[in-house]
Enzyme design. Structure first.
Site, short mmCIF file in Angstrom:
data_model
loop_
_atom_site.label_atom_id
_atom_site.label_comp_id
_atom_site.label_asym_id
_atom_site.label_seq_id
_atom_site.Cartn_x
_atom_site.Cartn_y
_atom_site.Cartn_z
N SER A 120 1.03 73.84 79.09
CA SER A 120 0.78 75.00 78.25
C SER A 120 1.60 75.59 78.13
CB SER A 120 -0.06 75.62 79.76
OG SER A 120 1.03 75.53 80.08
N PRO A 135 4.82 76.53 75.72
CA PRO A 135 6.28 76.05 75.05
C PRO A 135 7.51 76.53 74.70
CG PRO A 135 5.09 78.35 74.96
CD PRO A 135 4.87 78.31 76.68
N GLY A 136 8.16 76.62 75.87
CA GLY A 136 9.40 76.28 76.36
C GLY A 136 10.29 75.20 76.46
N ASP A 192 6.36 66.84 83.88
CA ASP A 192 6.32 67.52 84.77
C ASP A 192 7.65 68.11 85.67
OD1 ASP A 192 4.47 68.55 86.69
OD2 ASP A 192 5.02 67.56 88.31
N GLY A 239 11.23 80.07 83.12
CA GLY A 239 11.13 80.33 84.13
C GLY A 239 11.54 80.66 85.16
N ARG A 274 15.56 68.42 81.54
CA ARG A 274 15.00 68.30 80.42
C ARG A 274 14.97 66.94 79.53
NH1 ARG A 274 12.60 72.25 81.24
NH2 ARG A 274 11.35 71.17 82.05
P1 ITT Z 1 3.01 71.87 82.23
O1 ITT Z 1 1.77 72.80 81.28
O2 ITT Z 1 3.44 71.73 81.38
O3 ITT Z 1 2.23 71.70 83.78
P2 ITT Z 1 4.45 74.38 83.75
O4 ITT Z 1 5.28 75.87 83.08
O5 ITT Z 1 3.18 74.17 84.82
O6 ITT Z 1 4.07 73.12 82.12
P3 ITT Z 1 5.61 72.76 85.58
O7 ITT Z 1 4.20 72.69 86.18
O8 ITT Z 1 6.64 71.34 84.98
O9 ITT Z 1 5.48 73.27 84.46
O10 ITT Z 1 6.00 73.73 86.47
C1 ITT Z 1 7.88 73.54 86.64
C2 ITT Z 1 7.91 74.92 86.87
O11 ITT Z 1 8.94 74.72 87.39
C3 ITT Z 1 7.72 75.69 85.69
O12 ITT Z 1 6.69 76.99 85.78
C4 ITT Z 1 8.97 76.82 85.47
O13 ITT Z 1 8.20 78.04 86.30
C5 ITT Z 1 9.48 75.50 86.20
N1 ITT Z 1 10.54 75.44 85.41
C6 ITT Z 1 10.30 73.88 85.81
N2 ITT Z 1 11.72 73.43 84.22
C7 ITT Z 1 11.93 74.49 84.28
C8 ITT Z 1 13.49 74.45 83.03
O14 ITT Z 1 14.34 73.63 82.06
N3 ITT Z 1 14.34 75.74 83.27
C9 ITT Z 1 13.41 76.64 84.15
N4 ITT Z 1 12.16 76.69 85.20
C10 ITT Z 1 11.55 75.30 85.07
#
Ligand code: ITT
Length: 184
Positions: free
Chosen positions: A8, A10-11, A65, A140, A168
């Site tokens: 979900s 886009p980043g 994840d 994030g 990542r």
């Molecule tokens: P999905 O639909 O892919 O699950 P998500 O944003 O909910 O999207 P996650 O469940 O993996 O992703 O949760 C990871 C959280 O950690 C996400 O809300 C981000 O705020 C943070 N996060 C993950 N990778 C990050 C990055 O590269 N830089 C900053 N924050 C990151």
């Protein structure tokens, strides 16, 4: 080759696109909600998600994840990062870290690829939580995380720069290398 990225966020897609573009692989976003179970590790969450999706979505596809693990908070928010981001947000983390001297933290990312079976790829980056937000790129917790050996936050870097050092980016590299070997 085209690769479906189920997320979900886009980043995350932007980062995977930038990574795979020069390799001639097109990444596209598929928005399908899947359960993120409560578990102790990102691996368990990713593997459960990919298996659940495999019964509903035609493969191959992958998901990611990830989480932010802060040493002084015993690894919090870790596997709860998505929930904490939505509820406390970046400012909530800065508040929790007020007066805390040890700023060490790391991001971890687990990519789960489904092609009839599960393949996991991991990446990690160490760094520090700074005292205030800096930068407008990324997503994030990027504005408050400075990777070790740098003095800019992830939010002050281009996607390409972030990819060369990030959790990542590293997981994507392991995934790309595996694809190169296994799609011959
Ligand atoms: P999905 O639909 O892919 O699950 P998500 O944003 O909910 O999207 P996650 O469940 O993996 O992703 O949760 C990871 C959280 O950690 C996400 O809300 C981000 O705020 C943070 N996060 C993950 N990778 C990050 C990055 O590269 N830089 C900053 N924050 C990151």
């Amino acid at each position: 080759m085209r690769l479906a990225f189920i997320t979900s966020n886009p980043g995350k897609v932007e980062e995977a696109r930038k990574y795979f573009e020069p390799l001639g692989v097109e990444v596209y976003q598929l928005r399908v909600e899947y359960p993120e179970i409560q578990a102790d590790t990102l691996e368990e969450v990713a593997e459960y998600g990919v298996r659940w999706l495999s019964e509903r979505v035609e493969g191959p596809f992958f998901l990611d994840d990830s989480g932010l693990f802060i040493d002084a908070l015993n690894g919090f928010p870790g596997v709860y990062s998505a929930y904490v981001y939505k509820t406390l947000g970046v400012d909530g983390i800065l508040k929790l870290m007020e007066g805390v001297e040890n700023r060490s933290a790391h991001f971890r990312s687990v990519i789960a690829y489904w092609d009839g079976e599960v393949h996991l790829f991991r990446g990690r980056v160490d760094g520090d939580i700074i005292h205030e937000r800096r930068g407008s790129g990324g997503f994030g917790f990027d504005p408050i995380f400075v990777p070790r050996g740098f003095n800019r936050t992830f939010a002050e870097m281009t996607t390409e720069e972030k990819n060369t050092i990030s959790h990542r980016g590293r997981a994507l590299r392991a995934f790309a290398e595996w694809l190169k070997e296994n799609l011959k």
